[in-house]
Structure formats: structure tokens, C-alpha cells
Design a protein around this motif. Sequence first.
Motif, mmCIF file in Angstrom:
data_model
loop_
_atom_site.group_PDB
_atom_site.id
_atom_site.type_symbol
_atom_site.label_atom_id
_atom_site.label_comp_id
_atom_site.label_asym_id
_atom_site.label_seq_id
_atom_site.Cartn_x
_atom_site.Cartn_y
_atom_site.Cartn_z
ATOM 1 N N ARG A 161 -52.819 -5.907 27.432
ATOM 2 C CA ARG A 161 -52.306 -6.496 29.208
ATOM 3 C C ARG A 161 -53.144 -5.779 29.251
ATOM 4 N N LYS A 198 -41.493 -24.466 30.389
ATOM 5 C CA LYS A 198 -41.827 -23.698 28.885
ATOM 6 C C LYS A 198 -42.966 -24.560 28.418
ATOM 7 N N ALA A 226 -43.169 -20.324 32.044
ATOM 8 C CA ALA A 226 -44.726 -20.110 31.333
ATOM 9 C C ALA A 226 -45.919 -20.618 31.528
ATOM 10 N N SER A 245 -46.175 -16.053 22.610
ATOM 11 C CA SER A 245 -45.521 -17.430 23.257
ATOM 12 C C SER A 245 -47.337 -18.527 23.576
ATOM 13 N N HIS A 264 -38.643 -10.671 22.497
ATOM 14 C CA HIS A 264 -36.927 -10.686 23.523
ATOM 15 C C HIS A 264 -36.151 -9.122 22.969
ATOM 16 N N ASN A 321 -46.166 -15.514 28.479
ATOM 17 C CA ASN A 321 -44.963 -14.918 28.295
ATOM 18 C C ASN A 321 -44.570 -15.991 28.338
ATOM 19 N N ASN A 340 -52.354 -15.981 29.718
ATOM 20 C CA ASN A 340 -50.055 -15.432 30.397
ATOM 21 C C ASN A 340 -49.521 -16.367 28.764
ATOM 22 N N HIS A 393 -51.755 -10.829 28.436
ATOM 23 C CA HIS A 393 -49.992 -10.915 29.313
ATOM 24 C C HIS A 393 -48.698 -11.195 28.555
ATOM 25 N N GLY A 394 -47.917 -10.755 28.756
ATOM 26 C CA GLY A 394 -46.189 -11.473 28.274
ATOM 27 C C GLY A 394 -46.306 -11.227 26.798
#
Length: 361
Positions: free
Chosen positions: A318, A197, A13, A337, A328, A9, A7, A323-324
Motif C-alpha cells: 500500500r 468488476k 474494482a 484482482s 477475502h 480491489n 487498484n 492497493h487492495g
Amino acid sequence: MMARLFNFNPGPAALPLEALEKLQANIVEYKDAGMSILEMSHRSPEYSEIHAQTKERLRSIFGIPDNFEILFLGGGATLQFGMIPMNFLDGDKTADYIITGSWSKKAYNDAKLFGKANVAASSAEENFSRIPTQDELNLSENAVYVHLTSNNTIAGTQWKTFPDTGSVPIIADMSSDILSKRIDFSKFGVIYAGAQKNLGPAGVTLVIMRKDVLDKAKDGLPAYLSYKTHAPKDSLYNTPPVFGIYVMYLVLEWIEGQGGLAAVEKVNEAKGQLLYGAMDEDPEFFRGTVEKESRSLMNVTIRLPSEELEKTFIAQAREAGLHGLKGHRSVGGIRVSMYNASPLAGIDKLVDFMKDFRKQN
């Protein structure tokens, strides 16, 4: 068992799996209380223990000195953009703002509603591709504080060394890199961070405020918007975000289990070296958007040779369990991230994927 993705994201997060598993075990019934943590009173002995121990763990892990208050508030870091100038500015006072991205710009815009806000430095003309240097700062003579954003989630930049502001306290939005490394608290008057986060889920905001700064907060404000309301009430003036604080408690327990902040910092540095190293092997294909001296260890921003190639990269990543990675919406591209709970194994897999993708394209 669910097959968990890696992940990346930007927030909400990744959370440590160990913390999630402990949360799962206690969500229906907290210990032997006969009810969920979501149901019990914030005045109950069980929650009072969680509340106190979360503060103790924060103080111990982060090295927060005794002359700082620890507050748990709502509204995210965005509410702090307005609360800070509301409490510390008026028409005769000036605050300095260093603008390094979208969030610091929003904080500056709110400050202008309450007093004089001076732009001490800005990298806007360079698309926020770097952090200003000390000699670029145009600090006011009588500023009540200097505000900065320590890590910029959209731009992918991070303060490596905080500026020298003399006797003027720094107020820092550390939403996206809090507890990722050790810091010197003597530079700061206030540190605030949305939890989603590195600390826990969205819904709780951590505010760490030096007591002498708190003493200077204005009177006569709406109760919830005054720091002087929350500090003496131990963040219990209203019902606090109990669930978010409990998850923070579990995340802090996980950090302790990793060996504390020094160990977490070491892993974060290793992740950065691995990912940036892969980018630097072919900087024409994996183009970083920020200057090397300002590179973030939390949010890495990348552009590929075309937007179509970026879409393909994100889709195929993905499918590979990564993922993510979409950048932005305001800037596009790719964003990795990699907060504390993002494991080194995930960066290993991402780097392998990047190398294969480059060969194929």
C-alpha cells in the motif's frame, strides 16, 4: 492531478481512467441537455440513446447472437441466485449445480427453495482449489439447466473450458470475468453478471438470456422477479440503474478503443503470465492456493510463509501505491484482482515489489 494508486480491489474494482474522465466531463451536464445524467428521465431521448447503444456495443463486442435478450436489472448477481430457480424450477424439475466456491454454493442454496437442486460436482473438500473435470460431473438425466460460476473471486479459480452438458443449457454467473475473453454462446442459456468488476459500478446487473429459455420461464410470479416482465419492456418496467448503465456504456467504449475483446484477452493473458511467473520462481515463498490448470486470470490468491509476513506485505505494498491486496476475510492471505481495467504496468510494478520483498524477507 490526483496520484492514482494501482487498484487491485476485488469489487467494486478498477475502472478505466478514460471512462472516468469522460464521466467527470458529463456528470454535471450531459452533453448539452442542461442537466446531469443523474437527473434526467429514463424515458428521455438522451438516455434512450445511451440505453440502446449500450446494448448494441455489448452485442458487438461480446458477440452476443440475435437469439439472446439483453437485460439490465438491479439487485446484483445475488438476486439472480434466487430469480433463476424461481423462474425455471418447481417441485418436479431438477437443476444441476457445480459448486466451486462461496458464490456457487449460495446459488445452490437458493435453488433448493424452489425445486430439486443436484450437486453435479463440488471441490469443497479440496478448499475449492480446482475446477472439476468433465468426467467428474454427475449430471442429471432431465435437468432444466446446469449452473456454474465461471470465475471464483475468493478461491482464485476459473473455468478454462466450459463443460459439455449436451442439450441442457448452462446458466453461468460471470460476474468476475465477463468480457475478459471470448466465449462460445452456443453452450449457454443464461449469462449474468454484477457490473462492479469488469463492466462498471455496483448497482446494475447484466443478464443475457436465450429467447427459447426465456419462453420457458414460469408465469404467476411477482412482476419484478419475472424475466417475462423485463424482456418485453426493454428493462424499463421500472426505473433502471441509469448511472450504472451509462458507466457501462463508457467502459464498453474503452474496450472498443483497446481493439476489442481479442486485444483485452491478450493483455489479460500477459498479466497472468507475468504474475504467475513471478510466483513460480519461488513457490515456497509465494504459494499459490489453486492447481495450475485452474488458475484464474482475474483473481490470483497467494499465501506467504506466515500471516505476519502477509500483513507486512500488504502494508508495504500500500505504501508503494499497490492497493487492495488483502485476501477475502473468509480465507485470508493475499489476493491480486486484475480485471480488464487493471493495467499491465500495475502488474509490472507489483512483480518488482514481490521480488524485492522476497529478497528482504
